[in-house]
Motif scaffolding. Sequence first.
Motif, short mmCIF file in Angstrom:
data_model
loop_
_atom_site.label_atom_id
_atom_site.label_comp_id
_atom_site.label_asym_id
_atom_site.label_seq_id
_atom_site.Cartn_x
_atom_site.Cartn_y
_atom_site.Cartn_z
N ALA A 102 0.69 -1.22 -0.03
CA ALA A 102 0.00 -0.06 -0.07
C ALA A 102 0.76 1.14 -0.10
CB ALA A 102 -0.90 -0.01 1.48
N PRO A 103 1.66 1.71 -1.08
CA PRO A 103 2.47 2.58 -1.04
C PRO A 103 1.71 4.12 -1.07
CG PRO A 103 2.12 1.91 -3.26
CD PRO A 103 1.25 0.86 -2.42
N ASP A 104 0.32 4.27 -1.18
CA ASP A 104 -0.45 5.43 -1.12
C ASP A 104 -1.32 5.55 -0.05
OD1 ASP A 104 -1.72 3.63 -2.57
OD2 ASP A 104 -2.61 5.19 -3.90
N TRP A 105 -1.09 4.74 1.02
CA TRP A 105 -2.00 4.41 2.22
C TRP A 105 -2.64 5.75 2.55
CZ3 TRP A 105 -5.63 1.35 3.89
CH2 TRP A 105 -6.19 1.57 5.25
N THR A 106 -1.82 6.71 3.14
CA THR A 106 -2.19 7.67 3.68
C THR A 106 -3.07 8.56 2.82
OG1 THR A 106 -0.18 7.95 5.06
CG2 THR A 106 -1.55 9.94 4.81
N LEU B 6 -11.70 -0.47 6.19
CA LEU B 6 -10.85 -1.51 6.98
C LEU B 6 -9.44 -0.90 7.17
CD1 LEU B 6 -10.60 -4.32 8.41
CD2 LEU B 6 -9.84 -5.10 6.20
N ASP B 7 -8.77 -0.74 8.35
CA ASP B 7 -7.24 -0.41 8.40
C ASP B 7 -6.44 -1.70 8.09
OD1 ASP B 7 -5.63 1.50 10.94
OD2 ASP B 7 -5.10 0.62 9.00
N LEU B 8 -5.90 -1.47 6.89
CA LEU B 8 -5.14 -2.71 6.48
C LEU B 8 -3.96 -2.93 7.12
CD1 LEU B 8 -6.06 -2.62 2.62
CD2 LEU B 8 -6.79 -4.25 4.39
N LEU B 9 -3.21 -1.96 7.48
CA LEU B 9 -2.06 -1.90 8.38
C LEU B 9 -2.20 -2.51 9.95
CD1 LEU B 9 -1.47 0.10 5.93
CD2 LEU B 9 0.13 1.41 7.49
N ALA B 10 -3.47 -2.11 10.41
CA ALA B 10 -3.57 -2.72 11.65
C ALA B 10 -4.29 -4.09 11.57
CB ALA B 10 -4.67 -1.70 12.41
N GLU B 11 -4.84 -4.44 10.64
CA GLU B 11 -5.81 -5.71 10.54
C GLU B 11 -5.29 -6.33 9.07
OE1 GLU B 11 -9.85 -5.37 12.43
OE2 GLU B 11 -9.57 -3.46 11.42
N PRO B 12 -3.90 -6.41 8.74
CA PRO B 12 -3.82 -7.03 7.32
C PRO B 12 -3.92 -8.57 7.36
CG PRO B 12 -2.01 -6.82 8.78
CD PRO B 12 -2.81 -6.21 9.66
N GLY C 10 -1.77 -10.62 6.42
CA GLY C 10 -0.48 -11.16 6.28
C GLY C 10 0.36 -9.87 6.49
N ALA C 11 1.63 -10.53 5.74
CA ALA C 11 2.64 -9.22 5.67
C ALA C 11 2.17 -7.97 5.14
CB ALA C 11 3.90 -9.75 5.01
N VAL C 12 2.53 -6.83 5.32
CA VAL C 12 2.20 -5.49 4.69
C VAL C 12 3.37 -4.56 5.01
CG1 VAL C 12 1.62 -4.61 7.07
CG2 VAL C 12 0.47 -3.76 5.01
N THR C 13 3.48 -3.64 3.74
CA THR C 13 4.23 -2.73 3.60
C THR C 13 3.91 -1.43 2.60
OG1 THR C 13 6.63 -2.38 2.65
CG2 THR C 13 5.25 -3.70 1.47
N THR C 14 4.57 -0.52 2.95
CA THR C 14 4.10 0.69 2.23
C THR C 14 5.07 1.17 1.17
OG1 THR C 14 4.79 2.15 3.92
CG2 THR C 14 2.60 1.67 4.14
N SER C 15 5.97 0.36 0.94
CA SER C 15 7.04 0.98 0.02
C SER C 15 7.66 -0.33 -1.00
CB SER C 15 8.40 1.55 0.66
OG SER C 15 9.07 0.46 1.45
N PHE C 16 7.94 -0.11 -2.04
CA PHE C 16 8.48 -0.85 -2.83
C PHE C 16 9.79 -1.74 -2.43
CE2 PHE C 16 8.15 -3.63 -6.48
CZ PHE C 16 9.54 -3.83 -7.12
N PRO C 17 10.77 -0.92 -2.00
CA PRO C 17 12.06 -1.69 -1.29
C PRO C 17 11.45 -2.65 0.01
CG PRO C 17 12.40 0.72 -1.82
CD PRO C 17 11.03 0.64 -1.93
N GLY C 18 10.23 -2.16 0.67
CA GLY C 18 9.96 -2.96 1.67
C GLY C 18 9.54 -4.18 1.13
#
Length: 732
Positions: free
Chosen positions: A654-658, A668-674, A676-684
């Motif tokens: 979710a690179p543009d989550w905010t 749904l808050d996908l960062l709080a209730e994902p 599975g694994a979650v990231t907001t950057s491509f390197p991540g």
Amino acid sequence: MALISFVVPAYRVQAYLSECLDSILGQPFDDVEVIGVDDHSPDGSGDILADYAARDHRVRAVRLAENVGLGSARNTGLDLAGGEYVWFVDGDDWLAPDCLAEVAARLRATRPDVLVVDHVRVRWDNRPTRSAMREVFPEPLGPATFRLRERPETLRLLHTAWNRLVRREFLVDLGLRFEPGWYEDVPFSFPVLMAAERIGVLDRVCVNYRQRRAGAITRTRGDRHFEVFVQWHRVFRLMDLWAPAVDDLRPVVFERMIWHYLTVLGNGERIAPELRPAFFAQITADHARFRPPGGHPVPEGVEGLKHRLAAAGRWRTFSALRAANHTQEAARRQVRRARPVARQAARRGRDALLREYYRAELCRPLDPTLAVYAAYWYRGYACNPAAIYEAARRLAPQVRGVWVVRRDRAGSLPVGVEFVVAGSREYHRVLARATWLINNVNFPDFVRKRPGSVHVQTHHGTPVKVMGLDQQRYPAGAMGMDFAKLLRRVDRWDYSVSANSFSTQMWERAYPAAYTTLEVGYPRNDRLATVTPGEVREVRARLGLAPGDRVVLYAPTHREHLPGYGPPFDPDLLLDALGPAGRLLIRSHYFHDRDRRPSGSAGPVLGPGGARIRDVSGHDRVEDLYLAADVLVTDYSSAMFDYAVLDRPIVVYAPDWTAYRLARGVYLDLLAEPPGAVTTSFPGLLDLFRSGAVDAPAATAARKRFRARFCALDDGHAAERVVRRVFLGEPG
């Protein structure tokens, strides 16, 4: 030795030649050579070829001392070609970006004698027209090869040299060359198909066929068009030499010959009026001369009538029919050229007639056996409606199911599925008479809710982003929405299918009305809940995936508030992180460009990663892709809820989550209730795969919680529950 030798003849194409050459040389695949043949062109075409040859070692330029014509210029290039395959591309056409990698992959995988590729016609005003590929092969062929007698309909594809690659040794052994004169493609394209032991078809647009406003022989009047007869006579002489091996192909080749003759005659820009009687007389003579003893296929309708008139030599009747058709076409052109207001009035008039017909049909009784199905704004056979349709055929066979599809998607329906084309008279009739109407979006505003009819809204995903009336709080995602009309559409619903209690709550907020909620799970997920390992292996094999491949499906959602937006994503870097066994499937949202892609195919190869990266946006059944994938990477798409049924790793990228949650709104808050694994950057994202965090204990635990909340009802019987309640009237 190069895999592909391009032969590019050039005569009076200086305005287009650079685009043609750049389209070949700029592909992310360079196992090619280009032989440019300057056919003694009076313009700068020869200098352009020479300049490219000086700058790129893959290009060889040849200047002919005299103009020999397109066929002989191609022969010159063929004699110099050293590649395994030869592709004759005209100097005013150009290749589609990134097509060569997929072409090469198909050549190497199947080693066909001939590979036919798809094309589009592009007018001078940049308006494209698709080819007949979808009509000839409504079901994608995939990598299979065949002989012509097994798929004779292949002859209905455009008979040009530039839409097919031919294995060079096969061509040399056959001794087939281009003949001089106009219509030189005819005695080349048809014989190579008749002689080939292995024919492949790649239903991916590879060639842009330029429709020039002036300069093409198809737009040039003169008696040279009579040379079409000479070229076809060569085809039949060759068939006589190859007899009896090709005798069974004579009927279909004969039909194509007559079709081609009538096409040339019917083009007013080719045959002058004073030459038409003589041209028609030659058609009649050739019909008698080459007609197969056992008969031949004759088209239906007007085209069949033309064939019969040509066979009988009825020029006056044929001419009168042609004049009548031209009168109708002139009337149509007059309408097309009218002012926009007049066009809108005409459309309103046609629509008014159909709506009057619809209102008249509303006065007739409901058909107690008729159910109408639709999905994704008539895009085809898919999603929850398809699953319910299949269950109804089994559990309620007395119900007749009819699908509504757009005209361009009719060929995508499974064999045996009854359908009507959206906007047609039959479409208005079934909408007026159906007892049941099942859709995963809303039917058009004009559709009336009749007493006794049952409307079922299945939806098409558990919502992450806000929907319906909730969008009023997020203007950026609700531009152009008429909420009053939305509520009138919602008021037609009798049932709303819900996958889980979360969805039930959101739908009731977003779409407040008096419908009954069927909280039964999602019918489209029944297949995911009941799939066997053998079925998974079969699906993966159809997609060209090996048992040891680690397959990642990337399926981002649509950003209505950001047209053209694409999440930052480098497929090749992700492929590197996956390692040698990694395979990447990429699927766009259906709002994007899925309709322009081949339906049901494994998809074109993307990028330097070659066959390890595939665009599967055109694959009709997303469930196949879920079954094939070992990991899902998505952002805010409802795909995560469906895929979780399989209990396989899910990554939220979710690179543009905010920005997204502020502009579009989420439930749904996908960062709080994902899931599975979650990231907001491509390197991540790359780190998640490199580190193994994708399926680490923390991700597995998150997925378990997610499945318990959203997937508890997906037990393989959701469609059955809908059918028993809606069609059979059983209690919930």
